[in-house]
Scaffold this motif. Structure first.
Motif, short mmCIF file in Angstrom:
data_model
loop_
_atom_site.label_atom_id
_atom_site.label_comp_id
_atom_site.label_asym_id
_atom_site.label_seq_id
_atom_site.Cartn_x
_atom_site.Cartn_y
_atom_site.Cartn_z
N ALA A 1 6.26 34.78 54.08
CA ALA A 1 7.32 35.29 53.04
C ALA A 1 6.51 36.24 52.02
N ASP A 2 5.24 36.14 52.31
CA ASP A 2 4.45 37.03 51.16
C ASP A 2 4.19 38.48 51.78
N ALA A 3 4.77 38.56 53.10
CA ALA A 3 4.45 40.18 53.39
C ALA A 3 6.08 40.65 53.79
N LEU A 4 6.87 40.19 53.39
CA LEU A 4 8.25 40.66 53.67
C LEU A 4 8.61 42.27 53.29
N ALA A 5 8.11 42.50 52.29
CA ALA A 5 8.26 43.81 51.72
C ALA A 5 7.56 44.65 52.42
N LEU A 6 6.43 44.75 53.20
CA LEU A 6 5.57 45.34 53.67
C LEU A 6 6.30 46.29 54.90
N ARG A 7 7.06 45.78 55.84
CA ARG A 7 7.62 46.54 56.81
C ARG A 7 8.52 47.52 56.26
N PRO A 8 9.48 46.94 55.54
CA PRO A 8 10.29 48.20 55.08
C PRO A 8 9.69 49.03 54.09
N GLY A 9 8.91 48.62 53.29
CA GLY A 9 8.18 49.58 52.58
C GLY A 9 7.31 50.63 53.40
N ARG A 35 14.66 33.40 57.93
CA ARG A 35 14.03 32.73 56.85
C ARG A 35 12.30 32.84 56.98
N ALA A 36 11.81 33.04 55.88
CA ALA A 36 10.37 33.18 55.85
C ALA A 36 9.90 31.96 54.96
N ASP A 37 8.40 31.70 55.08
CA ASP A 37 7.85 30.53 54.54
C ASP A 37 6.54 30.97 53.67
N ARG A 38 6.21 30.34 52.55
CA ARG A 38 4.97 30.71 51.93
C ARG A 38 3.98 29.72 52.24
N ARG A 39 2.66 30.39 52.67
CA ARG A 39 1.62 29.16 53.09
C ARG A 39 1.31 28.26 52.24
N GLU A 40 1.20 28.54 50.65
CA GLU A 40 1.20 27.61 49.84
C GLU A 40 2.15 26.51 49.77
N ALA A 41 3.36 26.88 50.04
CA ALA A 41 4.29 25.72 50.07
C ALA A 41 4.27 24.77 51.45
N LEU A 42 4.02 25.49 52.48
CA LEU A 42 3.73 24.60 53.78
C LEU A 42 2.54 23.81 53.47
N THR A 43 1.22 24.38 53.01
CA THR A 43 0.25 23.57 52.81
C THR A 43 0.49 22.55 52.07
N TRP A 51 13.20 51.69 50.82
CA TRP A 51 12.62 51.04 49.59
C TRP A 51 13.85 50.04 48.89
N ASP A 52 14.92 50.14 49.20
CA ASP A 52 15.92 49.07 48.96
C ASP A 52 15.65 47.89 49.52
N ALA A 53 15.30 47.73 50.95
CA ALA A 53 15.26 46.50 51.60
C ALA A 53 13.73 46.05 51.10
N ALA A 54 12.71 46.98 50.81
CA ALA A 54 11.31 46.30 50.38
C ALA A 54 11.55 45.69 49.02
N LEU A 55 12.23 46.44 48.07
CA LEU A 55 12.48 45.71 46.62
C LEU A 55 13.43 44.32 46.93
N ALA A 56 14.35 44.23 47.74
CA ALA A 56 15.02 43.11 47.86
C ALA A 56 14.27 42.10 48.65
N ALA A 57 13.09 42.19 49.36
CA ALA A 57 12.41 41.43 49.86
C ALA A 57 11.23 40.35 48.99
N PHE A 58 11.21 41.12 47.79
CA PHE A 58 10.47 40.25 46.68
C PHE A 58 11.29 39.40 46.15
N ASP A 59 12.52 39.42 46.35
CA ASP A 59 13.30 38.14 45.69
C ASP A 59 13.95 37.35 46.66
N SER A 60 14.02 37.39 47.93
CA SER A 60 14.45 36.67 48.77
C SER A 60 13.71 36.31 50.19
N PRO A 61 13.58 35.13 50.51
CA PRO A 61 12.94 34.49 51.84
C PRO A 61 13.63 35.12 53.14
N HIS A 62 14.98 35.70 52.94
CA HIS A 62 15.75 36.18 54.10
C HIS A 62 15.50 37.51 54.37
#
Length: 217
Positions: free
Chosen positions: A110-118, A145-153, A123-134
């Motif tokens: 989830a911490d890298a979702l904006a990279l691929r569209p960016g 859906r994506a996960d954050r490492r801190e949450a899974l830890t 840019w619309d998809a990149a901005l949306a990726a900051f606010d949703s794990p989907h």
């Protein structure tokens, strides 16, 4: 070792482990996937076929099929992205691990979702990726859906299988780029991915994360 593989895909992982001498149980919810892997398994030598058990069932129902501590290794690769509430599934996987057993998870990062569209200029998809794990999986078109490492830890610590190690997967190859032309080029790609997947800060922005927790560790 006694291995549980949750989510068969093409069965590549289960067959490779069986060929290496491990006892593999595979749990898969999709009947057509189970049938396809049964066909592939039928082409293997008898000794390998005897080391693989295929069960049609949901990964969230491990308690229905297996006793606590039944496996030395539990693999759940590419499954959590299709599950809205991952914690019960992960807890069930840890429950069937023997003391000292390894729980191996591969999840979308989830911490890298904006990279691929960016990087693709969307840019619309990149901005949306900051606010949703989907997001939409570009290869299948499925909503994932994506996960954050801190949450899974925190989840792994809470279920008694604390994180022992983690890696990035697809640091460079999770986004469009030049194709691999030959075996030498493939070797170079794999070497670069292997290095980046173990190295900060690169691994933190990989498309996928590989997390390894140890029961009682």
């Amino acid at each position: 070792m006694r291995v549980l593989d949750v989510g068969l895909a093409h069965g590549t992982q289960a067959l490779r482990l069986a060929r290496a001498g491990h006892e593999v149980t595979a749990l898969e919810a999709d009947a057509s996937t189970v049938a396809a892997v049964r066909t592939a398994l039928a082409a293997e030598p008898a000794g390998i076929r005897e080391r693989v058990r295929l069960i049609e069932g949901d990964g969230r129902d491990t308690g229905v099929h297996f006793t606590p501590g039944a496996f030395d290794i539990v693999l759940c690769h590419g499954v959590l992205m299709h599950v809205e509430e991952p914690d019960p599934l992960v807890a069930g996987l840890a429950r069937v691990l023997a003391p000292g057993g390894l729980l191996s998870l591969v999840v979308r990062n989830a911490d890298a979702l904006a990279l691929r569209p960016g990087l693709a200029g969307d840019w619309d998809a990149a901005l949306a990726a900051f606010d949703s794990p989907h997001s939409v999986d570009p290869s299948s078109g499925a909503r994932v859906r994506a996960d954050r490492r801190e949450a899974l830890t925190a989840t792994l610590a809470g279920i008694g299988a604390p994180l022992r190690a983690w890696y990035g997967v697809r640091v460079f190859t999770d986004r469009p780029g030049p194709g691999v032309r030959d075996a030498a080029a493939l070797d170079a790609v794999l070497a670069a991915e292997e290095r980046a997947g173990r190295t900060d800060p690169y691994r933190a922005v990989a498309g996928l994360l590989h997390l390894c927790g140890v029961r009682g560790g």
